[in-house]
Write a protein that holds these residues in place. Structure first.
Motif, PDB file in Angstrom:
ATOM      1  N   ALA A  72      49.615  28.407  42.265  1.00  0.00           N
ATOM      2  CA  ALA A  72      50.146  28.803  43.569  1.00  0.00           C
ATOM      3  C   ALA A  72      51.385  28.005  43.954  1.00  0.00           C
ATOM      4  N   GLN A  73      51.495  26.778  43.479  1.00  0.00           N
ATOM      5  CA  GLN A  73      52.673  25.961  43.790  1.00  0.00           C
ATOM      6  C   GLN A  73      53.944  26.583  43.219  1.00  0.00           C
ATOM      7  N   ALA A  74      53.836  27.254  42.081  1.00  0.00           N
ATOM      8  CA  ALA A  74      55.000  27.869  41.446  1.00  0.00           C
ATOM      9  C   ALA A  74      55.122  29.354  41.763  1.00  0.00           C
ATOM     10  N   ALA A  75      53.978  30.036  41.862  1.00  0.00           N
ATOM     11  CA  ALA A  75      53.989  31.492  42.002  1.00  0.00           C
ATOM     12  C   ALA A  75      52.773  31.937  42.821  1.00  0.00           C
ATOM     13  N   PRO A  76      52.877  31.930  44.142  1.00  0.00           N
ATOM     14  CA  PRO A  76      51.714  32.232  44.979  1.00  0.00           C
ATOM     15  C   PRO A  76      51.135  33.633  44.780  1.00  0.00           C
ATOM     16  N   HIS A  77      51.970  34.630  44.526  1.00  0.00           N
ATOM     17  CA  HIS A  77      51.444  35.986  44.321  1.00  0.00           C
ATOM     18  C   HIS A  77      50.670  36.082  43.003  1.00  0.00           C
ATOM     19  N   ILE A  78      51.116  35.348  42.014  1.00  0.00           N
ATOM     20  CA  ILE A  78      50.402  35.317  40.732  1.00  0.00           C
ATOM     21  C   ILE A  78      49.055  34.636  40.929  1.00  0.00           C
ATOM     22  N   ALA A  79      49.028  33.541  41.668  1.00  0.00           N
ATOM     23  CA  ALA A  79      47.770  32.828  41.920  1.00  0.00           C
ATOM     24  C   ALA A  79      46.775  33.733  42.642  1.00  0.00           C
ATOM     25  N   ALA A  80      47.251  34.483  43.623  1.00  0.00           N
ATOM     26  CA  ALA A  80      46.371  35.386  44.361  1.00  0.00           C
ATOM     27  C   ALA A  80      45.798  36.454  43.434  1.00  0.00           C
ATOM     28  N   GLU A  81      46.634  37.001  42.548  1.00  0.00           N
ATOM     29  CA  GLU A  81      46.161  38.019  41.603  1.00  0.00           C
ATOM     30  C   GLU A  81      45.167  37.425  40.612  1.00  0.00           C
ATOM     31  N   LEU A  82      45.445  36.226  40.122  1.00  0.00           N
ATOM     32  CA  LEU A  82      44.520  35.584  39.185  1.00  0.00           C
ATOM     33  C   LEU A  82      43.171  35.340  39.844  1.00  0.00           C
ATOM     34  N   PHE A  83      43.191  34.892  41.086  1.00  0.00           N
ATOM     35  CA  PHE A  83      41.945  34.666  41.828  1.00  0.00           C
ATOM     36  C   PHE A  83      41.136  35.951  41.908  1.00  0.00           C
ATOM     37  N   ASP A  84      41.773  37.040  42.328  1.00  0.00           N
ATOM     38  CA  ASP A  84      41.059  38.307  42.466  1.00  0.00           C
ATOM     39  C   ASP A  84      40.555  38.800  41.112  1.00  0.00           C
ATOM     40  N   SER A  85      41.372  38.686  40.090  1.00  0.00           N
ATOM     41  CA  SER A  85      40.949  39.111  38.754  1.00  0.00           C
ATOM     42  C   SER A  85      39.804  38.247  38.245  1.00  0.00           C
ATOM     43  N   ALA A  86      39.869  36.953  38.524  1.00  0.00           N
ATOM     44  CA  ALA A  86      38.806  36.035  38.087  1.00  0.00           C
ATOM     45  C   ALA A  86      37.476  36.407  38.720  1.00  0.00           C
ATOM     46  N   VAL A  87      37.504  36.775  39.991  1.00  0.00           N
ATOM     47  CA  VAL A  87      36.280  37.183  40.678  1.00  0.00           C
ATOM     48  C   VAL A  87      35.653  38.380  39.968  1.00  0.00           C
ATOM     49  N   ASN A  88      36.474  39.307  39.532  1.00  0.00           N
ATOM     50  CA  ASN A  88      35.978  40.549  38.948  1.00  0.00           C
ATOM     51  C   ASN A  88      35.733  40.474  37.447  1.00  0.00           C
ATOM     52  N   MET A  89      36.517  39.645  36.737  1.00  0.00           N
ATOM     53  CA  MET A  89      36.453  39.624  35.268  1.00  0.00           C
ATOM     54  C   MET A  89      36.178  38.253  34.672  1.00  0.00           C
ATOM     55  N   GLY A  90      36.184  37.233  35.503  1.00  0.00           N
ATOM     56  CA  GLY A  90      36.011  35.871  35.023  1.00  0.00           C
ATOM     57  C   GLY A  90      37.351  35.156  34.911  1.00  0.00           C
ATOM     58  N   PRO A  91      37.373  33.863  35.190  1.00  0.00           N
ATOM     59  CA  PRO A  91      38.620  33.099  35.146  1.00  0.00           C
ATOM     60  C   PRO A  91      39.282  33.076  33.769  1.00  0.00           C
ATOM     61  N   GLY A  92      38.503  33.041  32.707  1.00  0.00           N
ATOM     62  CA  GLY A  92      39.087  33.023  31.370  1.00  0.00           C
ATOM     63  C   GLY A  92      39.893  34.280  31.085  1.00  0.00           C
ATOM     64  N   THR A  93      39.351  35.416  31.465  1.00  0.00           N
ATOM     65  CA  THR A  93      40.054  36.683  31.252  1.00  0.00           C
ATOM     66  C   THR A  93      41.321  36.730  32.093  1.00  0.00           C
ATOM     67  N   ALA A  94      41.224  36.353  33.363  1.00  0.00           N
ATOM     68  CA  ALA A  94      42.396  36.376  34.245  1.00  0.00           C
ATOM     69  C   ALA A  94      43.483  35.447  33.720  1.00  0.00           C
ATOM     70  N   THR A  95      43.100  34.247  33.341  1.00  0.00           N
ATOM     71  CA  THR A  95      44.080  33.282  32.833  1.00  0.00           C
ATOM     72  C   THR A  95      44.682  33.770  31.515  1.00  0.00           C
ATOM     73  N   GLY A  96      43.878  34.394  30.684  1.00  0.00           N
ATOM     74  CA  GLY A  96      44.394  34.972  29.447  1.00  0.00           C
ATOM     75  C   GLY A  96      45.460  36.024  29.713  1.00  0.00           C
ATOM     76  N   PHE A  97      45.272  36.826  30.763  1.00  0.00           N
ATOM     77  CA  PHE A  97      46.296  37.806  31.133  1.00  0.00           C
ATOM     78  C   PHE A  97      47.617  37.104  31.440  1.00  0.00           C
ATOM     79  N   LEU A  98      47.554  36.023  32.212  1.00  0.00           N
ATOM     80  CA  LEU A  98      48.768  35.269  32.552  1.00  0.00           C
ATOM     81  C   LEU A  98      49.437  34.744  31.281  1.00  0.00           C
ATOM     82  N   GLN A  99      48.668  34.138  30.407  1.00  0.00           N
ATOM     83  CA  GLN A  99      49.242  33.559  29.191  1.00  0.00           C
ATOM     84  C   GLN A  99      49.860  34.638  28.306  1.00  0.00           C
TER      85      GLN A  99
END
Length: 180
Positions: A72-99
């Motif tokens: 969120a410090q670098a990209a707040p909209h990305i952090a918000a999307e990762l949070f929502d995706s993590a809730v639905n798919m798990g943090p590993g999957t959401a973070t993998g999407f970012l990477q």
């Protein structure tokens, strides 16, 4: 970034108690599955899960533990999307999407080195994100968000294709999780 507001949005989207027969998560309340509630110390009836406990679980498991506050410090909209995706798919999957998206957008490593898609926020992922944001700015954040949402949408379709019972959820996943 107001994580409390993000949690309120997720709880509003997830709703209250549910025990849909096609949902492998079983009984849920505020979007928290019974298994997650039990793993976090709640032993009662899921219909009675306190909202405050759900909020604490969301903050700890889907914001703090995966490191999305640093994103969120670098990209707040990305952090918000990762949070929502993590809730639905798990943090590993959401973070993998970012990477994966950062790797695809680095112009063959001209902008920053490829990341190992280890599904964890670490120093290299944050450095790549910062480099991307420095180069592309707010317009780039929108493009990165589209790439993450494209990966998310593909996963939802694949889940429906691989398990027909998931078709009961596909419309809602696409309507409520992509582009919001």
């Amino acid at each position: 970034m107001d994580v409390a507001a993000l949690i309120d949005e997720v709880i509003a989207r997830e709703g209250g108690y549910s025990n849909h027969p096609a949902d492998r998560g079983g009984p849920t309340n505020f979007g928290i599955t019974q298994a997650v509630a039990r793993a976090n110390g709640y032993a009662g009836d899921m219909r009675q899960l306190p909202r405050r406990m759900a909020e604490a679980i969301y903050r700890r498991l889907y914001w703090e533990r995966p490191g999305y506050a640093f994103v969120a410090q670098a990209a707040p909209h990305i952090a918000a999307e990762l949070f929502d995706s993590a809730v639905n798919m798990g943090p590993g999957t959401a973070t993998g999407f970012l990477q994966r998206a950062l790797n695809a957008l680095n112009r063959n490593q001209k902008d920053y080195p490829d990341l190992k898609v280890d599904r964890a926020i670490g120093a290299k992922t944050l450095a790549a994100l910062r480099a991307f944001m420095m180069l592309r700015g707010k317009a780039g954040e929108k493009v990165l968000l589209k790439a993450i949402e494209a990966l998310q949408g593909e996963r939802y379709v694949a889940l429906a294709e691989s398990r027909p019972a998931n078709e009961a959820f596909l419309y809602g996943w696409l309507a409520n999780r992509i582009g919001n």
